[in-house]
Design a protein around this motif. Structure first.
Motif, PDB file in Angstrom:
ATOM      1  N   SER A 105       0.770  -1.220   0.111  1.00 36.14           N
ATOM      2  CA  SER A 105      -0.027  -0.141  -0.006  1.00 36.14           C
ATOM      3  C   SER A 105       0.941   1.297   0.086  1.00 36.14           C
ATOM      4  O   SER A 105       2.018   1.110   0.242  1.00 36.14           O
ATOM      5  CB  SER A 105      -1.039   0.102   1.042  1.00 36.14           C
ATOM      6  N   GLU A 106      -0.008   2.388  -0.400  1.00 36.28           N
ATOM      7  CA  GLU A 106       0.651   3.520  -0.217  1.00 36.28           C
ATOM      8  C   GLU A 106       1.505   3.945   0.964  1.00 36.28           C
ATOM      9  O   GLU A 106       2.401   4.556   0.915  1.00 36.28           O
ATOM     10  CB  GLU A 106      -0.178   4.673  -0.676  1.00 36.28           C
ATOM     11  N   LYS A 107       0.919   3.556   2.077  1.00 33.95           N
ATOM     12  CA  LYS A 107       1.267   4.105   3.743  1.00 33.95           C
ATOM     13  C   LYS A 107       2.560   3.479   3.950  1.00 33.95           C
ATOM     14  O   LYS A 107       3.527   3.873   4.433  1.00 33.95           O
ATOM     15  CB  LYS A 107       0.323   3.748   4.725  1.00 33.95           C
ATOM     16  N   PHE A 108       2.554   2.022   3.648  1.00 30.26           N
ATOM     17  CA  PHE A 108       3.974   1.426   3.801  1.00 30.26           C
ATOM     18  C   PHE A 108       5.061   1.781   2.862  1.00 30.26           C
ATOM     19  O   PHE A 108       5.982   2.103   3.400  1.00 30.26           O
ATOM     20  CB  PHE A 108       3.535  -0.317   3.531  1.00 30.26           C
ATOM     21  N   THR A 109       4.638   2.132   1.705  1.00 25.75           N
ATOM     22  CA  THR A 109       5.421   2.820   0.754  1.00 25.75           C
ATOM     23  C   THR A 109       6.109   3.963   1.082  1.00 25.75           C
ATOM     24  O   THR A 109       7.391   4.313   1.046  1.00 25.75           O
ATOM     25  CB  THR A 109       4.783   2.870  -0.882  1.00 25.75           C
ATOM     26  N   ASN A 110       5.133   5.077   1.630  1.00 26.74           N
ATOM     27  CA  ASN A 110       5.748   6.374   1.963  1.00 26.74           C
ATOM     28  C   ASN A 110       6.644   6.013   3.382  1.00 26.74           C
ATOM     29  O   ASN A 110       7.776   6.752   3.315  1.00 26.74           O
ATOM     30  CB  ASN A 110       4.665   6.918   2.236  1.00 26.74           C
ATOM     31  N   LEU A 111       6.599   5.088   3.841  1.00 29.39           N
ATOM     32  CA  LEU A 111       7.387   5.102   5.332  1.00 29.39           C
ATOM     33  C   LEU A 111       8.607   4.491   4.742  1.00 29.39           C
ATOM     34  O   LEU A 111       9.719   4.867   5.284  1.00 29.39           O
ATOM     35  CB  LEU A 111       6.827   4.147   6.379  1.00 29.39           C
ATOM     36  N   ARG A 112       8.616   3.433   3.587  1.00 24.38           N
ATOM     37  CA  ARG A 112       9.901   2.986   3.320  1.00 24.38           C
ATOM     38  C   ARG A 112      10.811   4.023   2.769  1.00 24.38           C
ATOM     39  O   ARG A 112      12.000   4.140   2.904  1.00 24.38           O
ATOM     40  CB  ARG A 112       9.630   1.709   2.217  1.00 24.38           C
ATOM     41  N   THR A 113      10.150   4.925   1.903  1.00 22.66           N
ATOM     42  CA  THR A 113      10.711   6.146   1.316  1.00 22.66           C
ATOM     43  C   THR A 113      11.429   7.019   2.169  1.00 22.66           C
ATOM     44  O   THR A 113      12.463   7.486   2.125  1.00 22.66           O
ATOM     45  CB  THR A 113       9.689   6.814   0.355  1.00 22.66           C
ATOM     46  N   ALA A 114      10.712   7.342   3.386  1.00 20.44           N
ATOM     47  CA  ALA A 114      11.274   8.112   4.397  1.00 20.44           C
ATOM     48  C   ALA A 114      12.538   7.493   5.002  1.00 20.44           C
ATOM     49  O   ALA A 114      13.477   8.218   5.161  1.00 20.44           O
ATOM     50  CB  ALA A 114      10.049   8.493   5.439  1.00 20.44           C
ATOM     51  N   ILE A 115      12.502   6.501   5.250  1.00 20.25           N
ATOM     52  CA  ILE A 115      13.403   5.412   5.961  1.00 20.25           C
ATOM     53  C   ILE A 115      14.820   5.556   5.094  1.00 20.25           C
ATOM     54  O   ILE A 115      16.036   5.789   5.408  1.00 20.25           O
ATOM     55  CB  ILE A 115      12.937   4.254   6.036  1.00 20.25           C
ATOM     56  N   LYS A 116      14.414   5.412   3.819  1.00 19.10           N
ATOM     57  CA  LYS A 116      15.605   5.371   2.743  1.00 19.10           C
ATOM     58  C   LYS A 116      16.312   6.716   2.738  1.00 19.10           C
ATOM     59  O   LYS A 116      17.557   7.060   2.527  1.00 19.10           O
ATOM     60  CB  LYS A 116      15.068   4.971   1.401  1.00 19.10           C
ATOM     61  N   ASN A 117      15.743   7.733   2.992  1.00 19.69           N
ATOM     62  CA  ASN A 117      16.025   9.189   2.959  1.00 19.69           C
ATOM     63  C   ASN A 117      16.393   9.684   4.472  1.00 19.69           C
ATOM     64  O   ASN A 117      16.596  10.568   4.324  1.00 19.69           O
ATOM     65  CB  ASN A 117      14.947  10.114   2.373  1.00 19.69           C
ATOM     66  N   HIS A 118      16.434   8.672   5.367  1.00 23.09           N
ATOM     67  CA  HIS A 118      16.835   9.017   6.590  1.00 23.09           C
ATOM     68  C   HIS A 118      16.040  10.153   7.251  1.00 23.09           C
ATOM     69  O   HIS A 118      16.286  10.697   8.002  1.00 23.09           O
ATOM     70  CB  HIS A 118      18.281   9.447   6.564  1.00 23.09           C
ATOM     71  N   HIS A 119      14.724  10.147   6.787  1.00 25.33           N
ATOM     72  CA  HIS A 119      13.735  10.872   7.614  1.00 25.33           C
ATOM     73  C   HIS A 119      13.059  10.615   8.436  1.00 25.33           C
ATOM     74  O   HIS A 119      11.883   9.979   8.239  1.00 25.33           O
ATOM     75  CB  HIS A 119      12.928  11.432   6.203  1.00 25.33           C
ATOM     76  N   LEU A 120      13.309  10.619   9.814  1.00 28.69           N
ATOM     77  CA  LEU A 120      12.825  10.055  11.115  1.00 28.69           C
ATOM     78  C   LEU A 120      11.505  10.668  11.486  1.00 28.69           C
ATOM     79  O   LEU A 120      10.652   9.882  12.182  1.00 28.69           O
ATOM     80  CB  LEU A 120      13.651   9.516  11.913  1.00 28.69           C
ATOM     81  N   SER A 121      11.278  11.854  11.222  1.00 30.04           N
ATOM     82  CA  SER A 121      10.158  12.487  11.713  1.00 30.04           C
ATOM     83  C   SER A 121       8.738  11.873  11.133  1.00 30.04           C
ATOM     84  O   SER A 121       7.718  12.341  11.573  1.00 30.04           O
ATOM     85  CB  SER A 121      10.209  14.109  11.546  1.00 30.04           C
ATOM     86  N   TYR A 122       8.915  11.352  10.024  1.00 33.58           N
ATOM     87  CA  TYR A 122       7.791  10.607   9.609  1.00 33.58           C
ATOM     88  C   TYR A 122       7.423   9.333  10.219  1.00 33.58           C
ATOM     89  O   TYR A 122       7.793   8.535  10.078  1.00 33.58           O
ATOM     90  CB  TYR A 122       7.945  10.332   7.869  1.00 33.58           C
ATOM     91  N   ARG A 123       6.569   9.588  11.264  1.00 33.57           N
ATOM     92  CA  ARG A 123       6.101   8.509  12.182  1.00 33.57           C
ATOM     93  C   ARG A 123       7.095   7.605  12.991  1.00 33.57           C
ATOM     94  O   ARG A 123       6.854   6.810  13.420  1.00 33.57           O
ATOM     95  CB  ARG A 123       5.591   7.324  11.192  1.00 33.57           C
ATOM     96  N   CYS A 124       8.331   8.193  13.068  1.00 32.96           N
ATOM     97  CA  CYS A 124       9.543   7.380  13.769  1.00 32.96           C
ATOM     98  C   CYS A 124       9.973   8.281  14.589  1.00 32.96           C
ATOM     99  O   CYS A 124      11.236   8.382  15.006  1.00 32.96           O
ATOM    100  CB  CYS A 124      10.567   6.849  12.440  1.00 32.96           C
TER     101      CYS A 124
END
Length: 345
Positions: free
Chosen positions: A68-87
């Motif tokens: 899904s889009e929500k799982f995909t978006n979180l994967r993208t954030a982690i790849k970009n070291h962007h932890l403020s997105y749900r982390c």
């Protein structure tokens, strides 16, 4: 200058040096290898990412949710070291240098990062026989009924969910079962049956309070690749019974010994899980000795709430008193997170 919600290269290097695995493509592997199902029907990569989660409904397959889009978006954030997105919780621990309690380490393993989840965590109902003082009705049906005086939680999962899981089981390496009390949750039995029949090598990790053991439980420990995380919280009767309301420490310790013998017989692991709090902190040395004497693993959770049970928010002078009263001990048998560990209650 790095944004405060991004991981600096220096901090990432320091954190990666603390990790026990060699393959470290991402700060956190959970979005790439794990699905967590909670009792409300919410689905996310871990229990700390249930902000705006996917919602389980029988008309959507588990694989569709994984892609899904929500799982995909979180994967993208982690790849970009962007932890403020749900982390944010892991980001705070990272910034404070608290690498031991970063939840992402629970997903550090040698499992492949593939098109299917290789780990699943199940918290499908809150069926529970105790009323632990640090717990809530979300995780204990007894608390929800007695303390909260609320009706039972509706269960969104059923036969369709169990049937849909069969498509995912061939790709699994580990399945973690929480509760409630897993050995009281009837919905888990057919899932264990399917795992044993389809992919018996799957590591099944069960978080139990140690109050339930019977012939059916013994059967699953014998037939499945089952490993146990047993929560205790007090070895002395007065301590344990005051924390785990409706429980009896003499019964739990008797069950622990049977579990220990069963796991030793079938070459499985046991980890004793402890919640250090204001009501039991003086017993922590006893737990280290207990686990070493019984040759089982040990893990200390971090209780963040309720605030009146937590240690972290005490005045410094109080915390100093606790540490100066501690006893010098041998090192515990585990210093890295076991499968399915949590940091809050």
């Amino acid at each position: 200058m790095h944004s405060p919600d991004l991981i600096s290269p220096e901090r990432l290097l320091e954190y990666n040096n603390s990790r026990s695995i060699t393959n470290k493509p991402y700060f956190c592997h959970a979005p790439f290898n794990n699905m967590y199902f909670n009792s409300l029907g919410h689905i996310a990569p871990c229990w700390l990412t249930f902000q705006d989660p996917e919602i389980y409904t029988p008309d959507k397959s588990i694989l569709e949710i994984w892609r899904s889009e929500k799982f995909t978006n979180l994967r993208t954030a982690i790849k970009n070291h962007h932890l403020s997105y749900r982390c944010n919780t892991c980001l705070e621990n990272l910034q404070n240098g608290n690498y031991t309690n970063i939840l992402s380490k629970a997903y550090d393993n040698n499992y492949p990062l593939s098109d299917y989840p290789t780990i699943m965590e199940f918290e499908l109902t809150n069926t529970y026989n105790l009323e632990c003082v640090m717990c809530t009705g979300m995780l204990s049906s007894s608390i929800r009924k007695t303390r909260d005086q609320l009706p039972p939680l509706p269960n969104p999962y059923g036969d369709k969910f169990v049937e849909d899981l069969k498509q995912m089981i061939p790709h699994l390496h580990e399945a973690r079962f929480n509760g409630g009390e897993p050995f009281l949750i009837k919905l888990y039995y057919p899932i264990w049956d399917h795992i044993i029949a389809i992919n018996p090598k799957v590591k099944i990790v069960i978080a139990t309070n140690g109050t339930v053991i019977n012939d059916r439980v013994r059967h699953y420990i014998q037939k499945g690749n089952i490993h146990l995380n047993i929560s205790i919280d007090g070895l002395a009767e007065q301590t344990y019974n005051a924390i785990r309301i409706n429980g009896k420490i003499e019964q739990v310790l008797g069950h622990f010994e049977e579990f220990r013998q069963l796991c030793a017989r079938f070459h499985r692991t046991i980890c004793v899980m402890i919640n250090p709090m204001r009501s039991n902190w003086w017993e922590m040395p006893d737990f280290v000795n207990f686990c070493n004497q019984n040759h089982v693993h040990l893990w200390f959770n971090t209780i963040e709430r309720p605030l009146d049970h937590a240690l972290w928010n005490l005045p410094a002078i109080e915390l100093q008193k606790y540490t100066t009263n501690s006893t010098t001990l041998a090192l515990p048998t585990v210093t890295t997170p076991p499968s399915g560990f949590s940091t809050t209650m």
